[in-house]
Scaffold this active site. Structure first.
Site, PDB file in Angstrom:
ATOM      1  N   THR A   1      88.596  49.514  45.586  1.00 11.83           N
ATOM      2  CA  THR A   1      87.139  49.715  45.502  1.00 11.83           C
ATOM      3  C   THR A   1      86.757  51.088  46.029  1.00 11.83           C
ATOM      4  O   THR A   1      85.965  51.804  45.416  1.00 11.83           O
ATOM      5  CB  THR A   1      86.401  48.640  46.350  1.00 11.83           C
TER       6      THR A   1
ATOM      7  N   LEU B   1      77.030  54.359  48.251  1.00 10.46           N
ATOM      8  CA  LEU B   1      77.291  53.559  49.461  1.00 10.46           C
ATOM      9  C   LEU B   1      78.237  52.401  49.194  1.00 10.46           C
ATOM     10  O   LEU B   1      78.780  51.816  50.133  1.00 10.46           O
ATOM     11  CB  LEU B   1      75.965  52.978  49.991  1.00 10.46           C
TER      12      LEU B   1
ATOM     13  N   ILE C   1      72.898  48.738  54.395  1.00  6.32           N
ATOM     14  CA  ILE C   1      72.306  50.084  54.467  1.00  6.32           C
ATOM     15  C   ILE C   1      71.586  50.405  53.150  1.00  6.32           C
ATOM     16  O   ILE C   1      70.492  50.967  53.137  1.00  6.32           O
ATOM     17  CB  ILE C   1      73.389  51.145  54.781  1.00  6.32           C
TER      18      ILE C   1
ATOM     19  N   TYR D   1      91.724  51.569  55.397  1.00  3.85           N
ATOM     20  CA  TYR D   1      90.289  51.793  55.185  1.00  3.85           C
ATOM     21  C   TYR D   1      89.947  53.247  55.515  1.00  3.85           C
ATOM     22  O   TYR D   1      89.335  53.962  54.723  1.00  3.85           O
ATOM     23  CB  TYR D   1      89.486  50.831  56.059  1.00  3.85           C
TER      24      TYR D   1
ATOM     25  N   GLY E   1      76.902  42.541  49.521  1.00  2.99           N
ATOM     26  CA  GLY E   1      75.444  42.644  49.426  1.00  2.99           C
ATOM     27  C   GLY E   1      74.878  41.336  48.886  1.00  2.99           C
ATOM     28  O   GLY E   1      75.627  40.430  48.536  1.00  2.99           O
TER      29      GLY E   1
END
Ligand code: UDP
Length: 321
Positions: free
Chosen positions: A95, A76, A12, A149, A36
């Site tokens: 994270t 993000l 994204i 999560y 990524g």
């Protein structure tokens, strides 16, 4: 305007960076290149106004410098993908929660606007369809790491709203619903790139569970447009917004749609959840967003038809073959 996009080399994030550059903004992308990749931003690397810094969002010095150099932040960067989350629950919590706190902390001195990406996962096992922003969240037990999560992202939302209340930080929270499109990797379990890869390779298309579970998919191009519009809407600050498409489809029907558009003869098979993930895995049976708040605020909701999205993803996979 210079926009810091954490996770800017992700699926994204790279689309958002491209969209912002096209709109005349500069983009500072920070990404640890875990999920990524440099490849995602290879088309942006030479463009004026684009910079990629490789690093971790939990690195407070790096983030302070990046936030100070920017006018606005879209956060993000996160551990994403059901498979990754189940395999690495400690990394996921660390994270998502610590990373978000570092970003928010870096923003308070100069009160930089921050848009925090959360997820439709926070609605958990809620059966109140469609999901509205003020609905109760219904999470499963702590022994299932999937809910870690959801819980970590819910905590991100609470943190963001707490920074708004206590420090006057201009924050906006978005809950993303099954965003798909070109560049999404199937490596972390996401359904559409997996089905497309399987269909094009003539492999079995693996539907987990009965396939009666349903989702609403939105094209990443629509999602980044909504993100930019929200970022520029001061009235959205302090609010939580669903971003998703309205077209609901079962996973079985998605498999059939992919097979048809790919012109594939792959067999569609059901794989028990225990085999696909881990024993005791709990899925969400329906996930449908209410997008009236988004529509009322920015006058836009993701609307690319699913057939178009599936064709786009198939075309991209074909080009890469
Ligand atoms: N799924 C599937 N086959 C796959 C990957 C996922 O049937 O190869 C199912 C998964 O169990 C879920 C839905 O597709 O019911 C969407 O999965 P995804 O991981 O893309 O997103 P989620 O909605 O679970 O966050």
């Amino acid at each position: 305007m210079k926009v810091l996009v954490t996770g800017g080399a992700g699926f994204i994030g790279s689309h958002l960076a491209e969209h912002l550059l096209d709109a005349g903004h500069s983009v500072l992308a920070v990404d640890d290149l875990s999920t990524g990749s440099v490849e995602n931003v290879s088309g942006l690397q030479g463009r004026d106004g684009f910079e990629l810094r490789v690093g971790d969002v939990t690195d407070s010095d790096l983030m302070k410098a990046a936030v100070d150099a920017s006018d606005s932040v879209v956060h993000l960067a996160a551990a994403v993908g059901v498979r990754l989350i189940i395999e690495k629950p400690v990394h996921t919590i660390q994270t998502n929660v610590h990373g978000t706190q570092v970003v928010l902390n870096a923003a308070i001195a100069l009160k930089k606007p921050v848009l925090i990406a959360s997820t439709s996962e926070v609605y958990g096992k809620s059966t109140k369809i469609p999901f509205s922003e003020d609905d109760d969240l219904v999470l499963g037990p702590t022994r299932h790491s999937r809910w870690a999560y959801a819980c970590s992202k819910a905590l991100d939302e609470w943190l963001a709203l707490a920074y708004a209340t206590e420090h006057g930080l201009p924050v906006t929270v978005v809950r993303l619903f099954n965003t798909v499109g070109p560049r999404q990797s199937g490596r972390y379990g996401m359904v559409l790139p997996n089905f497309v890869r399987q269909a094009l390779a003539g492999e079995k298309i693996t539907v987990f569970g009965t396939g009666t579970q349903s989702r609403c998919f939105s094209h990443v191009r629509d999602v980044v447009r909504a993100l930019e519009l929200l970022m520029h809407t001061p009235a959205a600050r302090g609010g939580v917004y669903n971003i998703g498409g309205a077209e609901e489809i079962t996973i079985q029907a998605l498999a059939e749609k992919v097979r048809e558009h790919a012109g594939s003869t792959s067999q569609i098979v059901n794989v028990p959840y225990e085999q696909a993930y881990a024993s005791g895995f709990e899925d969400m049976m329906r996930r449908v967003p209410c997008v009236s708040k988004l529509q009322a605020t920015i006058g836009f909701v993701p609307d690319t038809p699913l057939d178009r999205i599936v064709v786009d993803v198939i075309d991209e996979h074909r080009r890469a073959m």
